[in-house]
Scaffold this motif. Sequence first.
Motif, PDB file in Angstrom:
ATOM      1  N   ALA A   1      46.180  16.285  -9.886  1.00  0.00           N
ATOM      2  CA  ALA A   1      45.592  17.654 -10.470  1.00  0.00           C
ATOM      3  C   ALA A   1      44.621  18.094  -9.313  1.00  0.00           C
ATOM      4  O   ALA A   1      44.581  19.237  -8.967  1.00  0.00           O
ATOM      5  CB  ALA A   1      44.899  17.327 -11.643  1.00  0.00           C
ATOM      6  N   CYS A   2      44.025  16.742  -8.677  1.00  0.00           N
ATOM      7  CA  CYS A   2      43.086  17.267  -7.442  1.00  0.00           C
ATOM      8  C   CYS A   2      43.956  17.582  -6.359  1.00  0.00           C
ATOM      9  O   CYS A   2      43.328  18.295  -5.481  1.00  0.00           O
ATOM     10  CB  CYS A   2      42.219  16.192  -7.150  1.00  0.00           C
ATOM     11  SG  CYS A   2      41.021  16.033  -8.719  1.00  0.00           S
TER      12      CYS A   2
ATOM     13  N   GLU B   1      45.146  12.171 -12.263  1.00  0.00           N
ATOM     14  CA  GLU B   1      43.939  12.955 -11.807  1.00  0.00           C
ATOM     15  C   GLU B   1      44.099  13.287 -10.354  1.00  0.00           C
ATOM     16  O   GLU B   1      43.794  14.470  -9.833  1.00  0.00           O
ATOM     17  CB  GLU B   1      42.814  11.992 -11.718  1.00  0.00           C
ATOM     18  CG  GLU B   1      42.251  11.688 -13.059  1.00  0.00           C
ATOM     19  CD  GLU B   1      40.928  10.734 -13.253  1.00  0.00           C
ATOM     20  OE1 GLU B   1      39.879  10.792 -13.946  1.00  0.00           O
ATOM     21  OE2 GLU B   1      41.236   9.713 -12.777  1.00  0.00           O
ATOM     22  N   ARG B   2      45.001  12.198  -9.468  1.00  0.00           N
ATOM     23  CA  ARG B   2      45.120  12.608  -7.895  1.00  0.00           C
ATOM     24  C   ARG B   2      46.088  13.750  -7.879  1.00  0.00           C
ATOM     25  O   ARG B   2      45.514  14.663  -7.253  1.00  0.00           O
ATOM     26  CB  ARG B   2      45.855  11.359  -7.519  1.00  0.00           C
ATOM     27  CG  ARG B   2      46.259  11.439  -6.123  1.00  0.00           C
ATOM     28  CD  ARG B   2      47.565  11.227  -5.699  1.00  0.00           C
ATOM     29  NE  ARG B   2      48.839  11.159  -6.750  1.00  0.00           N
ATOM     30  CZ  ARG B   2      49.417  10.287  -6.832  1.00  0.00           C
ATOM     31  NH1 ARG B   2      49.569   9.192  -6.167  1.00  0.00           N
ATOM     32  NH2 ARG B   2      50.529  10.465  -7.695  1.00  0.00           N
TER      33      ARG B   2
ATOM     34  N   SER C   1      46.103   6.888  -4.636  1.00  0.00           N
ATOM     35  CA  SER C   1      45.074   6.577  -5.799  1.00  0.00           C
ATOM     36  C   SER C   1      44.442   5.618  -5.309  1.00  0.00           C
ATOM     37  O   SER C   1      43.035   5.626  -5.604  1.00  0.00           O
ATOM     38  CB  SER C   1      45.852   6.214  -7.209  1.00  0.00           C
ATOM     39  OG  SER C   1      46.556   7.670  -7.440  1.00  0.00           O
TER      40      SER C   1
ATOM     41  N   ILE D   1      37.026  13.584  -6.017  1.00  0.00           N
ATOM     42  CA  ILE D   1      38.403  13.525  -5.287  1.00  0.00           C
ATOM     43  C   ILE D   1      38.872  14.824  -4.330  1.00  0.00           C
ATOM     44  O   ILE D   1      39.395  14.148  -3.509  1.00  0.00           O
ATOM     45  CB  ILE D   1      39.130  13.476  -6.656  1.00  0.00           C
ATOM     46  CG1 ILE D   1      38.596  12.128  -7.586  1.00  0.00           C
ATOM     47  CG2 ILE D   1      40.541  13.024  -6.209  1.00  0.00           C
ATOM     48  CD1 ILE D   1      39.233  12.293  -9.010  1.00  0.00           C
TER      49      ILE D   1
ATOM     50  N   LYS E   1      33.505  14.566 -11.033  1.00  0.00           N
ATOM     51  CA  LYS E   1      34.498  13.419 -10.634  1.00  0.00           C
ATOM     52  C   LYS E   1      35.695  14.151  -9.744  1.00  0.00           C
ATOM     53  O   LYS E   1      36.160  13.886  -8.533  1.00  0.00           O
ATOM     54  CB  LYS E   1      35.051  12.771 -11.713  1.00  0.00           C
ATOM     55  CG  LYS E   1      36.020  11.915 -11.196  1.00  0.00           C
ATOM     56  CD  LYS E   1      36.689  10.681 -12.339  1.00  0.00           C
ATOM     57  CE  LYS E   1      37.498   9.835 -11.740  1.00  0.00           C
ATOM     58  NZ  LYS E   1      38.167   8.951 -12.652  1.00  0.00           N
ATOM     59  N   GLN E   2      36.247  15.316 -10.351  1.00  0.00           N
ATOM     60  CA  GLN E   2      37.248  16.230  -9.520  1.00  0.00           C
ATOM     61  C   GLN E   2      36.710  16.733  -8.348  1.00  0.00           C
ATOM     62  O   GLN E   2      37.517  16.724  -7.267  1.00  0.00           O
ATOM     63  CB  GLN E   2      37.808  17.527 -10.355  1.00  0.00           C
ATOM     64  CG  GLN E   2      38.515  16.987 -11.585  1.00  0.00           C
ATOM     65  CD  GLN E   2      39.044  18.301 -12.434  1.00  0.00           C
ATOM     66  OE1 GLN E   2      38.191  19.278 -12.551  1.00  0.00           O
ATOM     67  NE2 GLN E   2      40.311  17.976 -12.848  1.00  0.00           N
TER      68      GLN E   2
ATOM     69  N   VAL F   1      40.723   6.371  -9.892  1.00  0.00           N
ATOM     70  CA  VAL F   1      41.216   7.685  -9.750  1.00  0.00           C
ATOM     71  C   VAL F   1      42.805   7.457 -10.159  1.00  0.00           C
ATOM     72  O   VAL F   1      43.469   6.709  -9.680  1.00  0.00           O
ATOM     73  CB  VAL F   1      41.161   8.352  -8.582  1.00  0.00           C
ATOM     74  CG1 VAL F   1      42.098   9.638  -8.334  1.00  0.00           C
ATOM     75  CG2 VAL F   1      40.018   8.510  -7.891  1.00  0.00           C
ATOM     76  N   SER F   2      43.156   8.101 -11.466  1.00  0.00           N
ATOM     77  CA  SER F   2      44.647   7.755 -11.927  1.00  0.00           C
ATOM     78  C   SER F   2      45.575   8.724 -11.128  1.00  0.00           C
ATOM     79  O   SER F   2      45.056   9.697 -10.342  1.00  0.00           O
ATOM     80  CB  SER F   2      44.798   8.202 -13.331  1.00  0.00           C
ATOM     81  OG  SER F   2      44.580   9.577 -13.494  1.00  0.00           O
TER      82      SER F   2
END
Length: 106
Positions: free
Chosen positions: A49-50, A46-47, A31, A8, A4-5, A42-43
């Motif tokens: 971090a990516c 998460e956004r 997001s 993203i 997933k990462q 996509v939280s």
Amino acid sequence: MEQKQERIVAAIGELNPEDKAHFTKNGFPSSSVLTEMVGETVSAAERDACWKLFEESDPEKFKAMQAVLNPKKDDQESATKTEEKVVATVTGQDALKHLRAKGVKI
């Protein structure tokens, strides 16, 4: 990096920094746009971090995006420096001296 990462980060690389819908007013990828591109939610965490992973994986493209997202940063700083104002403390006595020097009777 999990799948997933990876998706993203790849989606971030496809964003257009000139499209205001693709980024927040703070310069982060949207997001909701990433959610549409990746096909799953996509939280913001998460956004973020990516976004950092994207910066590390493609620093040149990251810098190019930042240049579009934050234009004229150097120009704004230099304009601020040239427009610095002089601040001075004026006391009541200073004002009275000035007025008396001008011939005002107090």
